[in-house]
Design an enzyme around this catalytic site. Structure first.
Site, PDB file in Angstrom:
ATOM      1  N   ASN A   1     -47.544  13.804 -16.246  1.00 19.74           N
ATOM      2  CA  ASN A   1     -47.376  15.237 -16.520  1.00 19.74           C
ATOM      3  C   ASN A   1     -45.870  15.502 -16.599  1.00 19.74           C
ATOM      4  O   ASN A   1     -45.051  14.591 -16.410  1.00 19.74           O
ATOM      5  CB  ASN A   1     -48.037  16.085 -15.426  1.00 19.74           C
ATOM      6  CG  ASN A   1     -48.088  17.564 -15.815  1.00 19.74           C
ATOM      7  OD1 ASN A   1     -48.494  17.901 -16.931  1.00 19.74           O
ATOM      8  ND2 ASN A   1     -47.674  18.452 -14.923  1.00 19.74           N
ATOM      9  N   LYS A   2     -45.523  16.722 -16.881  1.00 21.50           N
ATOM     10  CA  LYS A   2     -44.116  17.111 -17.048  1.00 21.50           C
ATOM     11  C   LYS A   2     -43.245  16.531 -15.943  1.00 21.50           C
ATOM     12  O   LYS A   2     -43.622  16.550 -14.772  1.00 21.50           O
ATOM     13  CB  LYS A   2     -44.033  18.640 -17.048  1.00 21.50           C
ATOM     14  CG  LYS A   2     -42.649  19.225 -17.178  1.00 21.50           C
ATOM     15  CD  LYS A   2     -41.879  18.713 -18.371  1.00 21.50           C
ATOM     16  CE  LYS A   2     -42.623  18.916 -19.664  1.00 21.50           C
ATOM     17  NZ  LYS A   2     -42.002  18.173 -20.795  1.00 21.50           N
TER      18      LYS A   2
ATOM     19  N   ARG B   1     -46.913  23.493 -27.733  1.00 22.82           N
ATOM     20  CA  ARG B   1     -46.784  22.428 -26.738  1.00 22.82           C
ATOM     21  C   ARG B   1     -47.867  22.632 -25.685  1.00 22.82           C
ATOM     22  O   ARG B   1     -48.591  23.619 -25.683  1.00 22.82           O
ATOM     23  CB  ARG B   1     -45.378  22.323 -26.147  1.00 22.82           C
ATOM     24  CG  ARG B   1     -44.575  23.548 -25.964  1.00 22.82           C
ATOM     25  CD  ARG B   1     -45.010  24.514 -24.883  1.00 22.82           C
ATOM     26  NE  ARG B   1     -45.287  23.840 -23.630  1.00 22.82           N
ATOM     27  CZ  ARG B   1     -46.139  24.280 -22.737  1.00 22.82           C
ATOM     28  NH1 ARG B   1     -46.832  25.403 -22.933  1.00 22.82           N
ATOM     29  NH2 ARG B   1     -46.366  23.633 -21.612  1.00 22.82           N
ATOM     30  N   GLY B   2     -47.941  21.620 -24.780  1.00 24.23           N
ATOM     31  CA  GLY B   2     -49.054  21.592 -23.848  1.00 24.23           C
ATOM     32  C   GLY B   2     -50.125  20.714 -24.482  1.00 24.23           C
ATOM     33  O   GLY B   2     -50.470  20.907 -25.663  1.00 24.23           O
TER      34      GLY B   2
ATOM     35  N   ASP C   1     -50.947  15.273 -18.977  1.00 21.61           N
ATOM     36  CA  ASP C   1     -50.859  14.880 -20.393  1.00 21.61           C
ATOM     37  C   ASP C   1     -51.660  13.627 -20.689  1.00 21.61           C
ATOM     38  O   ASP C   1     -52.059  13.386 -21.833  1.00 21.61           O
ATOM     39  CB  ASP C   1     -49.403  14.686 -20.808  1.00 21.61           C
ATOM     40  CG  ASP C   1     -48.732  16.039 -20.972  1.00 21.61           C
ATOM     41  OD1 ASP C   1     -48.363  16.639 -19.958  1.00 21.61           O
ATOM     42  OD2 ASP C   1     -48.652  16.508 -22.120  1.00 21.61           O
TER      43      ASP C   1
HETATM   44  O1  MRU Z   1     -43.535  19.050 -22.897  1.00 19.74           O
HETATM   45  P1  MRU Z   1     -44.679  20.005 -22.752  1.00 19.74           P
HETATM   46  O2  MRU Z   1     -44.254  21.420 -22.565  1.00 19.74           O
HETATM   47  O3  MRU Z   1     -45.696  19.830 -23.858  1.00 19.74           O
HETATM   48  O4  MRU Z   1     -45.380  19.546 -21.397  1.00 19.74           O
HETATM   49  C1  MRU Z   1     -46.555  20.208 -20.986  1.00 19.74           C
HETATM   50  C2  MRU Z   1     -47.106  19.712 -19.723  1.00 19.74           C
HETATM   51  O5  MRU Z   1     -46.581  18.803 -19.103  1.00 19.74           O
HETATM   52  C3  MRU Z   1     -48.411  20.311 -19.280  1.00 19.74           C
HETATM   53  O6  MRU Z   1     -48.491  20.345 -17.875  1.00 19.74           O
HETATM   54  C4  MRU Z   1     -49.561  19.480 -19.840  1.00 19.74           C
HETATM   55  O7  MRU Z   1     -49.414  19.266 -21.190  1.00 19.74           O
HETATM   56  C5  MRU Z   1     -50.880  20.122 -19.575  1.00 19.74           C
HETATM   57  S1  MRU Z   1     -51.115  21.599 -20.502  1.00 19.74           S
HETATM   58  C6  MRU Z   1     -52.659  22.196 -20.115  1.00 19.74           C
END
Ligand code: MRU
Length: 354
Positions: free
Chosen positions: A254-255, A51-52, A244
């Site tokens: 973003n998250k 993830r990320g 994202d």
């Molecule tokens: O749901 P996730 O864990 O994939 O969410 C990740 C995030 O929101 C990160 O902040 C984003 O992907 C940037 S990672 C460099």
């Protein structure tokens, strides 16, 4: 052990499998999965084993390459059709992080550009090279973001971050945590990093706190709703978050919870920076209203991390995985090409990001 030295996502030595660190098991267990089936690549992305945004892009690139190795024929046109179908399937795993479709489009472009003059084995080789290039570029981009971000830091600063945008979210270094890694390289050992736990999947608690602690950083975990008091008590000097998808006007996803942090930062007058590789800036998304927000199962909120369910059975749950932060709350986007400041539409163009 230092999490920075764990490979988040790579191709196996024999080139037959996608190797990912299973992030659902962290911080309790460091376990690698060797995946060979398309359905398992999809599941690993959907279930956040990998993830990320940038790491998802790298995983998808290798997944697409491996899918192409499973094509049985010798006709390049038929390979392209086969590839397109697998690409669309992988792309359906998560909708918000643009890096997923960005990486898959980039892989498909390689096929379409070369299909008239290369054989199927040669096309597969080109796909493998492209996937490796995406991974290597991600490492270089993350370092460059770290360098620009480091220049904003002062010894002893308190840095707040939300979710995990560290080495585990990329091929190495991360985006929002990259400045901290670069600071350590420069001997700036007295930063204090505050990790929002990041409900409901606890990426801040499980991943960011693990990364920062294993790197030897002064690390404090806080519930998301404690961020306001931490700011009021002047514990936080600067905020770095990942993203994202960044719209062309500077609104970004973003998250979930990120926009609340940005609103608090404005209230308390704390600089709020978004660390954004150029692959996350989406020229096809004009503003935040056009960003599709992933919604995830209710059980992630009510029971996933608990021994017993923590909500009444059958209660309605709203579980968006991301939220959208208004561009006006952003101090700057730290990219591998420099720091973009408002008006973002113009600064993105000036930096060659749009
Ligand atoms: O749901 P996730 O864990 O994939 O969410 C990740 C995030 O929101 C990160 O902040 C984003 O992907 C940037 S990672 C460099």
């Amino acid at each position: 052990m230092n999490a920075l030295h764990l490979d988040t996502v790579r191709l196996s030595g024999d080139g037959q499998a996608l190797v990912i660190l299973d992030q659902t098991l962290l911080p309790n267990e460091v376990k690698y999965l060797h995946l060979t089936r398309l359905e398992d690549f999809w599941e690993a992305i959907y279930s956040l084993r990998v993830r990320g945004a940038p790491a998802i892009g790298v995983a998808a690139a290798y997944g697409a390459y491996l899918a192409a190795t499973q094509f049985p024929g010798e006709d390049p046109e038929a390979l392209c059709a086969f590839f397109h179908e697998k690409k669309e399937y992988l792309n359906s795993a998560r909708p918000t992080a643009v890096n997923l479709s960005w990486a898959l489009e980039r892989m498909e472009k390689v096929l379409l550009e070369h299909k008239d003059r290369l054989s199927v084995p040669q096309l597969r080789e080109r796909l493998k090279e492209e996937a490796h290039a995406i991974r290597e570029e991600d490492i270089a981009i993350s370092r460059a973001i770290g360098q620009y971000g480091f220049e904003l830091l002062h010894p002893g600063d308190g840095v707040l971050t939300h979710c995990n945008a560290g080495t585990l979210a990329t091929a190495k270094y991360g985006t929002a945590l990259a400045p901290v890694y670069i600071a350590l390289e420069h001997g700036m050992n007295d930063l204090r990093v505050y990790c929002d736990e990041t409900r409901p999947l606890l990426q801040g608690a499980r991943l960011t706190a693990f990364e920062m602690q294993t790197a030897g950083v002064d690390t404090t975990l806080l519930c998301d709703n404690a961020a306001s008091l931490a700011m009021r008590r002047e514990l936080i000097d600067i905020i770095f978050v990942g993203c994202d998808r960044v719209a062309a006007n500077g609104d970004f996803a973003n998250k979930v919870g990120t926009s609340a942090v940005a609103i608090l930062a404005r209230h308390y007058g704390i600089p709020f920076y978004v660390c954004a590789p150029s692959s996350t800036i989406d020229p096809n998304t004009p503003d935040g209203r056009s960003i599709v927000i992933e919604e995830r199962p209710a059980a992630e909120v009510t029971e996933l991390w608990y021994a017993k369910p923590m909500a009444p059975k059958g209660v309605k749950v709203f579980n968006p995985a991301f939220d959208v932060t208004d561009k006006d709350l952003v101090t700057g986007f730290i990219t591998e090409k420099g720091i973009a400041r408002a008006p973002f539409h113009r600064s993105f163009r000036e930096l060659g990001l749009l």
